[in-house]
Design an enzyme around this catalytic site. Structure first.
Site, short mmCIF file in Angstrom:
data_model
loop_
_atom_site.label_atom_id
_atom_site.label_comp_id
_atom_site.label_asym_id
_atom_site.label_seq_id
_atom_site.Cartn_x
_atom_site.Cartn_y
_atom_site.Cartn_z
N GLU A 281 29.10 2.42 -34.30
CA GLU A 281 28.47 1.10 -34.26
C GLU A 281 28.58 0.63 -32.81
O GLU A 281 29.64 0.22 -32.36
CB GLU A 281 29.20 0.18 -35.25
N CYS A 315 28.10 -7.74 -30.86
CA CYS A 315 26.98 -6.82 -30.61
C CYS A 315 25.71 -7.31 -31.29
O CYS A 315 24.63 -6.83 -30.97
CB CYS A 315 27.35 -5.41 -31.06
C1 SIN Z 1 30.30 -6.62 -33.79
O1 SIN Z 1 30.04 -7.45 -32.94
O2 SIN Z 1 30.70 -5.49 -33.47
C2 SIN Z 1 30.15 -6.90 -35.27
C3 SIN Z 1 29.59 -8.22 -35.58
C4 SIN Z 1 29.40 -8.48 -37.04
O3 SIN Z 1 29.84 -7.71 -37.91
O4 SIN Z 1 28.78 -9.49 -37.34
#
Ligand code: SIN
Length: 507
Positions: A281, A315
Site C-alpha cells: 500500500e 496517502c
Molecule cells: C494511509 O494513509 O496509509 C491510510 C489511510 C487510510 O486508511 O485512510
C-alpha cells in the site's frame, strides 16, 4: 510543564508515563517498551550495541519513552517464534480465531481513551482524530472476526467428467507486517486482523516514530489470550538491517507493507529472492475534481476532510484540487476561509483541530514544496510564516498552481491545498491521471452521468463521488500503477493471507 517519569517493570511495561508540555494533556496509560517475542517481553539480544530508540512527542520534541532497539538477531528470534507457532495457530478453528479478534475489538473499544491518548502523544493528531482512528482500527478487528469463518473454497466436476476438483484456502504462512507512523493503530489492525483470521502468524515492525501504539495494542492481544508467538513485535532504529534479515529467512512467506513507493520498490526487490507474496500500500497523489455544476458547499466540506484528515499526512489525502476555472475563485475563497479557521496546536488540547506534523524534517520538506510552487507562479492565498525548528505548519492554500511544479508530482503529506484550474472535462481527467500514482480520486458534480464518467476515467483503485473520505474496513483499500499491489479491508483483505490449494480425484 510536567516531566516524564517512567520506570521499566519486569514485564517491560512503563509504570507511569506522562505527556509533557500541556496541562490539558492527560496521563498516558502504561505502555510496554520491550520487544514481544514468543509471548515474552524482552530486551535485545545484541551485545555491545549502544543505540536506543527514543519516541518523541512531535508537539514538544520531548522524549515520551525509550523503547528497546531490536537488532538482526532479535529478528531471527521473532521469525523462530512466528514459525514455531504457525502450525498450531493455522489449525485452530476459524471460529476460535474469529472470537479472539472479537474480544480484541471489544477491549480496544473499551480502551478508546487510552489508545487515543497514546496516538496523539506520539503522532501528534488531535484527540478527536485519534478517537476516530481507534474506531477505524477497531473495525478491522470486528470485520475480520466475522470474515474468519468465510474463507470458502470451490468444488467442480472437470469439463470432461473424469475428475472432481476441490479448492481449499490455506494460510500463506508466517508474515512480516511493516506499518507507517501516520495511522499507528489502524494500519496495524488492518494487517494483523486478516492475517490472524486466515491462520497466519506475524512479525510486526512498527514505524520508528510511533512504536508505542503498536506495543500497547500487542499487549492487548496477549491480554485477550493470543497464544505466544502468533504476534511478535520488533521496534528498531535499524529497519533496513532488521527487515533484510527477516526477508532473507525462507520461513517468511509474505510481506505486507504500507509506506512510500520508494521504500516499497526496495522491499519488492528484496522479496523477489524468496518469491514472497506481497501486499503493497504505497504513495498516492489524489486528484480532487470539482466541476462547475458541483454543490459548492458540499465540495468545500469534502475538500477540508480530504485535505486535513490527519493533517494531510495520509496517502489518501487530496493532493491536487483540480477545479473548473469558472468556479475556481469561489471555491478557493471558501476553502481558504475553512482552512484559515483551523485551530493549530498540540493534539492533546481539546480546542486543537490541526496538530503538528510528525517531525520538523517533514514540516520543512512541505514548506520547501510550497516555496518552490510559489516561485513557479502559484498564488499563495493562505501561507503563514514558518517558525524554524518546529513541527507545526499552519494550513496553506495555493491557487493556480502550475502543473509542472514539483508539488504536483509528489505526495505533499501536509496541510497544503494546491489548486489547479481546468477548462474542459477532458482536460480535468487528463490532469487527474497525469501521475504515476493511482490510489484514490475524488469528484464533485451534481450530474450523475459526469460522475459515472469520472468513476470510469480516474486511473486509481478507489474513487469518492461527492465525498472526501473512502476509508472503511469493509471496503477494498488499495491502488493501481505505482500506488501498490493488493487490497486491504473487505473480503479481499483476507485473500491476501490465503493460498489456494487445488485437490483433484477421479470420479
Ligand atoms: C494511509 O494513509 O496509509 C491510510 C489511510 C487510510 O486508511 O485512510
Amino acid at each position: 510543564m510536567s516531566s516524564t517519569t517512567t520506570e521499566a517493570t519486569e514485564s517491560g511495561h512503563r509504570s507511569d508515563t506522562a505527556v509533557s508540555g500541556s496541562a490539558a494533556c492527560r496521563l498516558l496509560p502504561a505502555v510496554p517498551t520491550a520487544l514481544l517475542i514468543a509471548g515474552e517481553w524482552r530486551e535485545t539480544r545484541a551485545r555491545g550495541v549502544t543505540s536506543s530508540l527514543e519516541v518523541e512527542n512531535p508537539a514538544t520534541s520531548e522524549v515520551l519513552a525509550t523503547v528497546v532497539d531490536a537488532a538482526p538477531d532479535d529478528a531471527t528470534d521473532a521469525v523462530d517464534a512466528a514459525s514455531a507457532a504457525f502450525t498450531s495457530w493455522a489449525r485452530t478453528s476459524p471460529r476460535q480465531r474469529g472470537e479472539l479478534l472479537r474480544a480484541a475489538f471489544e477491549l480496544l473499544t473499551d480502551r478508546t481513551e487510552d489508545f487515543a491518548a497514546i496516538i496523539t502523544a506520539e503522532m501528534g493528531k488531535p484527540l478527536a482524530e485519534s478517537r476516530a482512528e481507534v474506531r477505524y482500527g477497531a473495525e478491522f478487528l470486528r470485520w475480520y472476526s466475522e470474515e474468519a469463518v468465510r474463507a470458502t473454497g470451490t468444488a467442480r466436476t472437470a469439463p470432461d467428467g473424469s475428475s472432481f476438483h476441490v479448492t481449499m484456502r490455506q494460510p500463506v504462512g508466517p508474515s512480516l507486517l511493516i506499518t507507517p507512523w501516520n495511522f499507528p493503530l489502524a494500519m496495524a489492525t488492518r494487517k494483523i486482523a486478516p492475517a490472524l483470521a486466515a491462520g497466519c502468524t506475524v512479525v510486526l515492525k512498527p514505524a520508528e516514530e510511533t512504536p508505542l501504539t503498536a506495543l500497547l495494542f500487542c499487549a492487548l492481544l496477549t491480554e485477550v489470550g493470543l497464544p505466544p508467538g502468533v504476534v511478535n513485535v520488533l521496534t528498531t532504529s535499524r529497519p533496513g538491517q532488521v527487515v533484510s534479515r527477516i526477508l532473507d529467512d525462507p520461513r517468511i512467506r509474505k510481506l505486507s507493507f504500507t509506506g512510500s513507493t520508494q521504500v516499497g520498490r526496495v522491499l519488492l526487490e528484496a522479496s523477489a529472492k524468496g518469491i514472497l507474496r506481497t501486499s503493497m500500500e504505497l504513495g498516492g497523489n489524489a486528484p480532487f475534481l470539482v466541476f462547475h455544476d458541483a454543490d459548492l458547499a458540499a465540495a468545500v466540506d469534502g475538500a477540508v476532510i480530504a485535505k486535513l484528515r490527519n493533517g494531510g499526512q495520509s496517502c489518501v489525502a487530496a493532493n491536487r484540487f483540480i477545479v473548473d476555472r469558472r468556479i475556481m475563485g469561489e471555491f478557493s475563497a471558501a476553502l481558504t476561509e475553512k482552512m484559515h479557521a483551523q485551530v493549530v496546536g498540540p493534539g492533546c488540547d481539546p480546542a486543537t483541530t490541526l496538530g503538528p506534523m510528525i517531525n520538523v524534517r517533514q514540516r520543512d520538506r512541505a514548506a520547501a514544496l510550497v516555496d518552490s510552487a510559489i516561485s513557479d507562479g502559484a498564488e499563495p492565498l493562505l501561507f503563514d510564516p514558518v517558525e524554524p525548528g518546529s513541527a507545526f505548519l499552519s494550513p496553506v492554500v495555493l491557487s493556480d498552481v502550475k502543473p509542472g511544479s514539483s508539488i504536483a508530482g509528489q505526495e505533499i503529506f501536509a496541510p497544503v491545498a494546491a489548486i489547479y484550474p481546468f477548462d474542459s472535462e477532458e482536460e480535468a481527467f487528463r490532469l487527474a491521471s497525469d501521475t504515476d500514482a493511482g490510489l484514490v480520486g475524488f469528484a464533485y458534480s451534481t450530474d450523475a452521468a459526469r460522475l459515472s464518467r469520472a468513476a470510469t476515467s480516474l486511473e486509481c483503485g478507489m474513487v469518492g463521488l461527492n465525498r472526501g473520505l473512502v476509508s472503511d474496513a469493509s471496503a477494498p483499500f488499495g491502488g493501481v500503477k505505482h500506488s501498490g499491489l493488493g487490497r486491504e479491508g473487505s473480503e479481499a483483505g483476507l485473500q491476501e493471507y490465503l493460498e489456494t490449494k487445488y485437490v483433484s480425484y477421479p470420479i
